[in-house]
Design a protein around this motif. Structure first.
Motif, PDB file in Angstrom:
ATOM      1  N   SER A 128      -3.460  -0.792   6.029  1.00 25.39           N
ATOM      2  CA  SER A 128      -2.312  -1.897   6.632  1.00 25.39           C
ATOM      3  C   SER A 128      -2.851  -2.671   7.868  1.00 25.39           C
ATOM      4  CB  SER A 128      -1.137  -1.053   7.020  1.00 25.39           C
ATOM      5  OG  SER A 128      -0.082  -1.567   7.831  1.00 25.39           O
ATOM      6  N   ALA A 173      -0.034  12.129   2.568  1.00 27.75           N
ATOM      7  CA  ALA A 173      -0.496  11.397   4.080  1.00 27.75           C
ATOM      8  C   ALA A 173      -0.963  12.360   4.919  1.00 27.75           C
ATOM      9  CB  ALA A 173       0.181  10.450   4.507  1.00 27.75           C
ATOM     10  N   GLY A 231      -3.810   5.189   5.294  1.00 23.00           N
ATOM     11  CA  GLY A 231      -2.850   4.266   4.871  1.00 23.00           C
ATOM     12  C   GLY A 231      -2.686   3.222   6.339  1.00 23.00           C
ATOM     13  N   GLY A 269      -1.854  10.347   8.354  1.00 23.21           N
ATOM     14  CA  GLY A 269      -1.665   9.061   7.492  1.00 23.21           C
ATOM     15  C   GLY A 269      -2.754   7.939   8.043  1.00 23.21           C
ATOM     16  N   LEU A 318      -3.356   5.113  -2.084  1.00 27.71           N
ATOM     17  CA  LEU A 318      -4.506   5.769  -1.624  1.00 27.71           C
ATOM     18  C   LEU A 318      -3.749   7.659  -1.608  1.00 27.71           C
ATOM     19  CD1 LEU A 318      -4.863   3.735   1.599  1.00 27.71           C
ATOM     20  CD2 LEU A 318      -6.129   3.549  -0.535  1.00 27.71           C
ATOM     21  N   ALA A 324       2.443  -0.701   4.466  1.00 25.42           N
ATOM     22  CA  ALA A 324       1.943   0.328   3.909  1.00 25.42           C
ATOM     23  C   ALA A 324       3.123   1.378   4.058  1.00 25.42           C
ATOM     24  CB  ALA A 324       0.656   1.016   4.562  1.00 25.42           C
ATOM     25  N   ALA A 377       3.480   0.360   9.545  1.00 25.38           N
ATOM     26  CA  ALA A 377       3.370   1.219   8.298  1.00 25.38           C
ATOM     27  C   ALA A 377       5.058   2.262   8.328  1.00 25.38           C
ATOM     28  CB  ALA A 377       2.346   2.539   7.981  1.00 25.38           C
ATOM     29  N   GLU A 379       0.446   5.455   0.545  1.00 27.34           N
ATOM     30  CA  GLU A 379      -0.409   6.818   0.687  1.00 27.34           C
ATOM     31  C   GLU A 379       0.360   8.184   0.145  1.00 27.34           C
ATOM     32  OE1 GLU A 379      -3.369   9.062   3.860  1.00 27.34           O
ATOM     33  OE2 GLU A 379      -2.184   7.321   4.531  1.00 27.34           O
ATOM     34  N   LEU A 427       3.636   5.338   3.733  1.00 21.44           N
ATOM     35  CA  LEU A 427       3.001   6.748   3.936  1.00 21.44           C
ATOM     36  C   LEU A 427       4.038   7.797   3.420  1.00 21.44           C
ATOM     37  CD1 LEU A 427       1.394   6.213   7.516  1.00 21.44           C
ATOM     38  CD2 LEU A 427       0.956   5.250   5.204  1.00 21.44           C
ATOM     39  N   ILE A 483       0.913  -1.222   0.122  1.00 19.16           N
ATOM     40  CA  ILE A 483       0.228   0.045   0.028  1.00 19.16           C
ATOM     41  C   ILE A 483       0.887   1.253  -0.119  1.00 19.16           C
ATOM     42  CG2 ILE A 483      -1.575   1.283   1.495  1.00 19.16           C
ATOM     43  CD1 ILE A 483      -2.419  -1.350   2.752  1.00 19.16           C
TER      44      ILE A 483
END
Length: 554
Positions: free
Chosen positions: A136, A125, A132, A129, A193, A143, A166, A122, A145, A120
């Protein structure tokens, strides 16, 4: 909902409610803009506590407005958690609820699969964040961020506050090529994202450039906009640009939003199938790949053709650490070698652009049976199941599938056994034996697949669709094959049909081969010529195709 006090105003706004320079300020919000600490409970254990700095944003009313440069504006807006982030996170939290309860359950399954496969990412963010981190945790995968450098420290603090796995990375939109990505994932990412991170039209092109560059053919992106904030120029520019850069763009329905984090002004776009640029080809520039190099060491196992210099792909997803070589041999065979420093295994796949739609009229399932028959011994390795046994002893695996318009074969194993594997795998395509008795027995395996498929609702639906197709179309035919369709003649006739099918379709202009490996080993044209001269010419052999099968790659 929270109501904004009139003595707390964003830059450019006035007490009478007139809009700031950059948009219209909403009277009510999901997220309290005055709080220094926020708590979010999406249910099913998805709880988050975030710190924000409203004074850093509110202080701008003292003398400056958000009509400043886009980068500076990003720093100022990044210190807040916005409603678009809460709504996007709430929608993603449905992954933890019963799949039958959510109207977007199929999409959630697609996002989960993409996220677990490629991770993932983001964009924009901010210091929160939230989408994300939630994705996650909900999808059970890593993820990354991203935001500007001076936003990253506060973002990392919120990640630590929530014990999230993340990772945090600084990123300037449009400048993602030089990023050294942390963790196990790198572009193309599976699920991308972004929430409430575009505040003017100037930011839109670099944002969309990065979003597309960091995506791949199987990526999906979710981008949320809170239209209550105004920003109609950015909103319109974004929608127009993504419709040029993605084949599928849809606005998700309000019903998909979380009941407690629902706001009709927040629009969430789902983007799929990015339209990626076609790679341009040029003479090699890398010091590791000289222009005199023909292919890599893996290619020579598959080549009996005239020289063709490999060409590096000049365009690829930004941040992709892999190196690529591409060549088209004089016989039309396409070659792609991939050098991946993070690979744990070596692999090779071969595809031919023929499938079940090309079955002969009286032999439904012949393309599928040919796929099976390819591994029933070859000239250099004549054992019936020799390749499968040899591969299993070394911890490798292989498989193949027959689609409507292509047949794909692939194998993977450890680097130390890869050279020996290539020798065996190449001979499968150069000189399969196609013994009549072995092919006749292999029909049982095809028939077994058909019996298994009969209990699958998906397969039953697929066959129903084919049944209703035009009878003159090959789509109307039975593609899997069975004893009834394949053993209606003698063993010898069936073997002859497969040899003819192989000769007509498994030839260089239709074949491609791809080879991802950790190491690069270039060879010269002299090395290839030397090897070719030592090999026996099998062009007159019954098992050798009339189209002169020569060794090459996808």
């Amino acid at each position: 909902m929270s109501t904004w006090p009139l003595n707390w105003l964003p830059a450019g706004a006035t007490a009478d409610g007139s809009p700031p320079v950059w948009g219209i300020w909403p009277e009510e919000t999901l997220v309290d803009p005055t709080a220094h600490e926020l708590e979010f409970d999406f249910g099913h254990g998805l709880q988050f506590r975030l710190l924000q700095r409203p004074e850093s944003f509110a202080s701008q009313r003292a003398g400056t407005s958000l009509s400043c440069a886009p980068t500076e504006r990003g720093r100022r807006t990044g210190c807040m958690v916005w409603d678009g982030a809460a709504v996007l996170a709430g929608m993603l939290s449905a992954a933890e609820r019963s799949s039958q309860e959510h109207p977007g359950r199929e999409a959630l399954g697609s996002w989960r699969s993409a996220a677990r496969t490629r991770g993932i990412l983001e964009l924009g963010a901010g210091e929160g964040g939230l989408p994300g981190m939630l994705a996650s945790r909900a999808f059970g995968c890593q993820a990354i961020l991203t935001d500007l450098e001076d936003v990253v420290p506060q973002l990392a603090q919120n990640v630590a506050l929530n014990s999230s796995t993340a990772l945090v990375q600084a990123l300037h939109w449009g400048k993602d090529a030089a990023v050294e990505w942390p963790g196990a994932f790198y572009p193309p990412f599976g699920l991308l994202l972004a929430a409430d991170c575009l505040y003017d039209t100037g930011n839109v092109p670099p944002f969309v450039d990065s979003l597309c560059a960091l995506s791949g053919p199987e990526s999906e992106a979710l981008v949320s906009f809170d239209t209550a904030l105004g920003r109609w120029g950015a909103y319109s520019a974004f929608e127009a640009l993504v419709r040029e850069r993605w084949a599928s763009v849809e606005e998700l329905p309000l019903a998909w939003q979380h009941p407690r984090f629902r706001k009709h002004e927040v629009k969430i776009f789902r983007l799929a199938f990015p339209i990626l640029p076609i790679a341009s080809l040029a003479v090699p520039q890398s010091k590791d790949v000289s222009s005199s190099a023909l292919l890599t060491d893996t290619a020579k196992r598959f080549v009996r053709a005239e020289e063709s210099d490999p060409l590096p792909l000049q365009q690829k997803p930004r941040g992709d650490p892999r190196e690529y070589q591409y060549a088209v041999l004089s016989n039309g065979l396409q070659v792609v070698n991939i050098f991946d420093p993070n690979s744990t295994q070596a692999a090779v796949s071969v595809a031919t652009s023929v499938g079940s739609l090309s079955d002969p009229k009286d032999f439904d399932g012949l393309a599928h049976l040919t796929e099976h028959a390819m591994f029933l011994g070859s000239e250099k390795f004549p054992e019936q199941s020799g390749f499968d046994v040899w591969l299993a002893e070394r911890g490798g695996f292989s498989n193949a599938y027959t689609a409507e318009e292509q047949t794909v074969y692939y194998v993977a194993l450890n680097e130390e056994d890869f050279e020996a594997c290539l020798d065996r795998y190449a001979d499968v395509f150069l000189a399969p034996l196609f013994k009549a008795s072995w092919i006749w027995d292999e029909v049982s395996a095809v028939d077994s697949e058909h019996s298994k498929n009969r209990n699958s609702q998906d397969w039953r639906l697929q066959e129903l669709i084919r049944y209703h197709a035009d009878e003159r179309s090959p789509m109307h035919r039975f593609h899997t094959g069975s004893r009834e369709t394949l053993q209606r003649t003698s063993k010898e006739t069936l073997a002859a049909e497969i040899q003819a099918f192989f000769a007509a379709n498994y030839c260089p202009p239709r074949l491609t081969k791809q080879c991802p490996r950790r190491h690069q080993h270039a060879i010269t044209s002299k090395d290839t010529s030397d090897q070719d001269s030592d090999e026996e010419d099998t062009s007159d052999s019954p098992s050798s195709p009339a189209c002169n099968m020569t060794r090459g790659i996808h």
